[in-house]
Structure formats: structure tokens, C-alpha cells
Write a protein that holds these residues in place. Sequence first.
Motif, PDB file in Angstrom:
ATOM      1  N   ARG A 121       0.916  -1.178   0.098  1.00 33.51           N
ATOM      2  CA  ARG A 121      -0.060   0.150  -0.014  1.00 33.51           C
ATOM      3  C   ARG A 121       0.796   1.281   0.035  1.00 33.51           C
ATOM      4  N   SER A 122       2.206   1.364  -0.094  1.00 32.75           N
ATOM      5  CA  SER A 122       2.892   2.402   0.009  1.00 32.75           C
ATOM      6  C   SER A 122       3.570   2.421  -1.525  1.00 32.75           C
ATOM      7  N   ARG A 123       4.076   3.675  -1.765  1.00 37.29           N
ATOM      8  CA  ARG A 123       4.600   4.055  -2.878  1.00 37.29           C
ATOM      9  C   ARG A 123       6.210   4.461  -2.908  1.00 37.29           C
ATOM     10  N   ALA A 124       7.169   3.911  -3.795  1.00 38.39           N
ATOM     11  CA  ALA A 124       8.423   4.097  -3.761  1.00 38.39           C
ATOM     12  C   ALA A 124       8.530   5.670  -3.842  1.00 38.39           C
ATOM     13  N   LEU A 125       9.832   6.177  -3.269  1.00 37.64           N
ATOM     14  CA  LEU A 125      10.113   7.596  -3.476  1.00 37.64           C
ATOM     15  C   LEU A 125      10.489   7.763  -5.042  1.00 37.64           C
ATOM     16  N   PRO A 126      10.492   9.321  -5.309  1.00 35.58           N
ATOM     17  CA  PRO A 126      10.838   9.431  -6.687  1.00 35.58           C
ATOM     18  C   PRO A 126      12.193   8.748  -7.339  1.00 35.58           C
ATOM     19  N   ALA A 127      12.172   8.485  -8.385  1.00 35.92           N
ATOM     20  CA  ALA A 127      13.398   7.942  -9.094  1.00 35.92           C
ATOM     21  C   ALA A 127      14.665   8.955  -8.847  1.00 35.92           C
ATOM     22  N   GLY A 128      15.709   8.205  -8.591  1.00 32.04           N
ATOM     23  CA  GLY A 128      16.924   8.841  -8.278  1.00 32.04           C
ATOM     24  C   GLY A 128      17.128   9.092  -6.603  1.00 32.04           C
ATOM     25  N   SER A 129      16.090   8.932  -5.947  1.00 26.70           N
ATOM     26  CA  SER A 129      16.149   9.125  -4.452  1.00 26.70           C
ATOM     27  C   SER A 129      17.227   8.277  -4.009  1.00 26.70           C
ATOM     28  N   LYS A 130      17.737   8.747  -2.655  1.00 29.56           N
ATOM     29  CA  LYS A 130      18.388   7.762  -1.812  1.00 29.56           C
ATOM     30  C   LYS A 130      18.290   8.445  -0.384  1.00 29.56           C
ATOM     31  N   LEU A 131      18.036   7.496   0.561  1.00 31.04           N
ATOM     32  CA  LEU A 131      17.337   7.708   1.761  1.00 31.04           C
ATOM     33  C   LEU A 131      18.653   7.560   2.873  1.00 31.04           C
ATOM     34  N   LEU A 132      19.111   8.318   3.520  1.00 34.25           N
ATOM     35  CA  LEU A 132      19.963   8.305   4.835  1.00 34.25           C
ATOM     36  C   LEU A 132      19.218   8.027   6.058  1.00 34.25           C
ATOM     37  N   ILE A 133      19.385   7.122   6.558  1.00 36.79           N
ATOM     38  CA  ILE A 133      18.949   6.841   7.998  1.00 36.79           C
ATOM     39  C   ILE A 133      19.872   6.950   8.983  1.00 36.79           C
ATOM     40  N   LEU A 134      19.873   7.980   9.979  1.00 37.57           N
ATOM     41  CA  LEU A 134      20.892   8.290  10.789  1.00 37.57           C
ATOM     42  C   LEU A 134      20.358   7.810  12.133  1.00 37.57           C
ATOM     43  N   GLY A 135      21.193   6.505  12.667  1.00 35.32           N
ATOM     44  CA  GLY A 135      20.359   5.710  13.748  1.00 35.32           C
ATOM     45  C   GLY A 135      19.590   4.539  13.229  1.00 35.32           C
ATOM     46  N   ALA A 136      20.135   3.423  12.817  1.00 39.20           N
ATOM     47  CA  ALA A 136      19.351   2.096  12.352  1.00 39.20           C
ATOM     48  C   ALA A 136      19.050   1.207  13.332  1.00 39.20           C
ATOM     49  N   GLY A 137      18.194   1.895  14.443  1.00 38.85           N
ATOM     50  CA  GLY A 137      17.626   1.121  15.445  1.00 38.85           C
ATOM     51  C   GLY A 137      16.444   0.623  14.981  1.00 38.85           C
ATOM     52  N   TYR A 138      15.454   0.366  16.126  1.00 39.48           N
ATOM     53  CA  TYR A 138      14.197  -0.407  15.702  1.00 39.48           C
ATOM     54  C   TYR A 138      13.295   0.239  14.648  1.00 39.48           C
ATOM     55  N   SER A 139      13.159   1.531  15.168  1.00 37.07           N
ATOM     56  CA  SER A 139      12.274   2.438  14.009  1.00 37.07           C
ATOM     57  C   SER A 139      13.076   2.617  12.690  1.00 37.07           C
ATOM     58  N   GLY A 140      14.338   3.017  13.017  1.00 41.80           N
ATOM     59  CA  GLY A 140      14.978   3.353  11.667  1.00 41.80           C
ATOM     60  C   GLY A 140      15.226   2.024  10.656  1.00 41.80           C
ATOM     61  N   SER A 141      15.333   0.989  11.333  1.00 42.80           N
ATOM     62  CA  SER A 141      15.477  -0.494  10.450  1.00 42.80           C
ATOM     63  C   SER A 141      14.176  -0.572   9.746  1.00 42.80           C
ATOM     64  N   THR A 142      13.053  -0.348  10.482  1.00 38.81           N
ATOM     65  CA  THR A 142      11.745  -0.619   9.905  1.00 38.81           C
ATOM     66  C   THR A 142      11.502   0.203   8.404  1.00 38.81           C
ATOM     67  N   VAL A 143      11.966   1.509   8.933  1.00 43.82           N
ATOM     68  CA  VAL A 143      11.844   2.503   7.606  1.00 43.82           C
ATOM     69  C   VAL A 143      12.685   2.177   6.476  1.00 43.82           C
ATOM     70  N   ALA A 144      13.705   1.707   6.847  1.00 45.33           N
ATOM     71  CA  ALA A 144      14.879   0.955   5.696  1.00 45.33           C
ATOM     72  C   ALA A 144      14.306  -0.115   5.057  1.00 45.33           C
ATOM     73  N   ALA A 145      13.841  -0.808   5.906  1.00 47.17           N
ATOM     74  CA  ALA A 145      13.284  -2.220   5.152  1.00 47.17           C
ATOM     75  C   ALA A 145      12.122  -2.011   4.272  1.00 47.17           C
ATOM     76  N   LEU A 146      11.233  -0.929   4.504  1.00 43.04           N
ATOM     77  CA  LEU A 146      10.272  -0.629   3.843  1.00 43.04           C
ATOM     78  C   LEU A 146      10.796   0.214   2.535  1.00 43.04           C
ATOM     79  N   THR A 147      11.466   0.944   2.801  1.00 39.04           N
ATOM     80  CA  THR A 147      12.031   1.928   1.792  1.00 39.04           C
ATOM     81  C   THR A 147      12.902   0.925   0.520  1.00 39.04           C
ATOM     82  N   GLU A 148      13.612  -0.067   1.155  1.00 39.53           N
ATOM     83  CA  GLU A 148      14.354  -0.801   0.355  1.00 39.53           C
ATOM     84  C   GLU A 148      13.618  -1.881  -0.474  1.00 39.53           C
ATOM     85  N   ALA A 149      12.597  -2.405   0.216  1.00 39.56           N
ATOM     86  CA  ALA A 149      11.696  -3.395  -0.621  1.00 39.56           C
ATOM     87  C   ALA A 149      10.713  -2.718  -1.580  1.00 39.56           C
ATOM     88  N   LEU A 150      10.560  -1.447  -1.637  1.00 36.89           N
ATOM     89  CA  LEU A 150       9.954  -0.686  -2.675  1.00 36.89           C
ATOM     90  C   LEU A 150      10.991  -0.065  -3.888  1.00 36.89           C
TER      91      LEU A 150
END
Length: 313
Positions: free
Chosen positions: A8-37
Motif C-alpha cells: 500500500r506504499s509508494r516508492a520514493l521518486p526515481a533517483g532518490s536515496k534515503l539516509l537513516i541516521l540511527g538504524a535501531g528499531y524504528s530506523g531499521s523498519t523504515v529502511a526495510a520498507l524503503t528498500e522493499a520499494l
Amino acid sequence: MLSELVNRSRALPAGSKLLILGAGYSGSTVAALTEALGTPVLRTRRQPDGNANTLPFDSTNGIRPTREDLQGVTHVLSTIPPERNGQDPVLSQLLADLLTLPLNWVGYLSTTGVYGDHNGDWVSETTEATPGQERSQRRLACEDAWRNSGLPVQILRLPGIYGPGRSILANLRDGRARRIIKPGQVFCRIHVEDIAGACLHLIHAANRGERPSLVNIVDDHPAPSHELLDFAAELLDQPQLPSEDFATASTGMSAMAQSFWAENRRVSNTLLCKTLGYRLLHPNFQAGLRDCFLQDAIKMTTRSRQDPRSSNG
């Protein structure tokens, strides 16, 4: 489940790259969703895990990503808490480098604790922040520092975070849960997957010009802790725990535990869900705990199958 959130989510625009500062519980979940997209993600840890997309960042010891490491980053999410002196470690170590990047959006995960105590009344993004706890005062100071950083910052205020492996279900299984009753007391919460879903939703909203400076990310249903505990006991097919009066139970609590019970507020998500249109995957604790129960069961089954000691051979 994350798979449902991906659908139900949309990928970020083409050419995007996300930096997550602090890959703990919340950060890792955001990373997993973003990469899956399909969007590449860089993340920082104090001690990198060997992944090429994981960068070292330890402000205490002066270890930080280089400017070259950050090339191509278009979006940033900081989950790192304030230092004991109240300073934000990202701003003190990386601000100059972040200002050189073509950033479209920067999110800073803060806390609804900055609202302070409101005796159970509703608060929203327009409510003045009057933090009573020292840790919340440090958070508010960091919010102000991010706002004044010159970056395209959106402050995201979060309540108690729970999710698979980190919920009242684990406390019940381990025998650490207590059914404490304090009349009129409620707590707000958010499932970790809805933090991830809301972050991506807010990035897309910002792209179309909807970018409030501050957003609460909470579910629909503030509730007393004993209601969660009773529902969790039903899921685990356990008897309801005996009740304890808060006045008596608090005498044996740590100062940190007492501080959580010292404040009482209901936090509105109207801006996120009504104005900006985010649809919660887990709108209340019942939906969230059912998901945790299912995911915990899947994980335990997988571990059992992988453990050679569980084999009858």
C-alpha cells in the motif's frame, strides 16, 4: 505486516536515496520498507555490520561518515536521541556536510513527551510544548536546533513505540507484566510499521507541497495500559493478571518508570490522518497486538525449525 505495508506504499521518486541516521528499531523498519520499494538506503550505526550500505557514526568517539559517503543522498531521517548535554549529535557532527546535499526532505523523530502533562486532555500540533521531564526538555531543544539548521526539516513526534518482538506480549510471556490501575490514565502509542508508512507518506506529501513543520504520528486510540494487558492475555490464552493500585505499586517503581506515569494526555493524529490522508495500518492496539502476535509466532516457528536441537533425529 511489512508486506502489507509495502503493497500500500509508494516508492520514493526515481533517483532518490534515503539516509537513516540511527538504524535501531524504528530506523531499521523504515529502511526495510524503503528498500522493499526499490529505493536505495544508507544507514548509520555505532558499529557497522559489514553491509556496504551501513556507515559508522559514533559522535562520542568522533567517528562519522565522510562527505563522500553521503553523495547522492536526497532524503534524511534522524532517529538519534539527544546527548546528555542536550546537544543533537547529528547537527554537531554532520550539519555542514548535510547542508551541501540536494535534500528534498529531512525528518527528525522526536517525542510527544514535549507536550508535558495535560491531565488526559487532547493535544495537537498547535498545543504549546511544555515538557516537564528533563529528557523531553532536551528533545524540545533539539527540535528547535533542527528547525534552525537551514535544512528542510519536518519534526515527527512519536509516543510509545511497539511492534513485533517489542510489545506487552513479550512482557507477559516473560512474566514481567503488571496490571497497574491508575483511574483516568491513558497512554498513546504507535506500531513501528506505521512510523515507516507515515514517513514515506509524508515525503510524498511534501513533494506535492503539503509540508507542515510538525506532525504527530500516533494511532487512533489512547488507552489505559491494563486494557492492552488484558487483550494480550486473551491472545496468549493466559488468565488476566491481578490488579495493582498505582499508589501502592508506584512505591517500588524506578524513577524512570514513575516519570512515565506522571504525565497523562491524548495526542491527536488529525493532521496526519485527516488532513494529510495517511491511513494507519494498525489504527488501534487491538490491530497492532494481533499483528505482533502473528509475527512473533512466525519468528518463533522459524527459529525452532532452524535450531537443530528441536529435531527429533
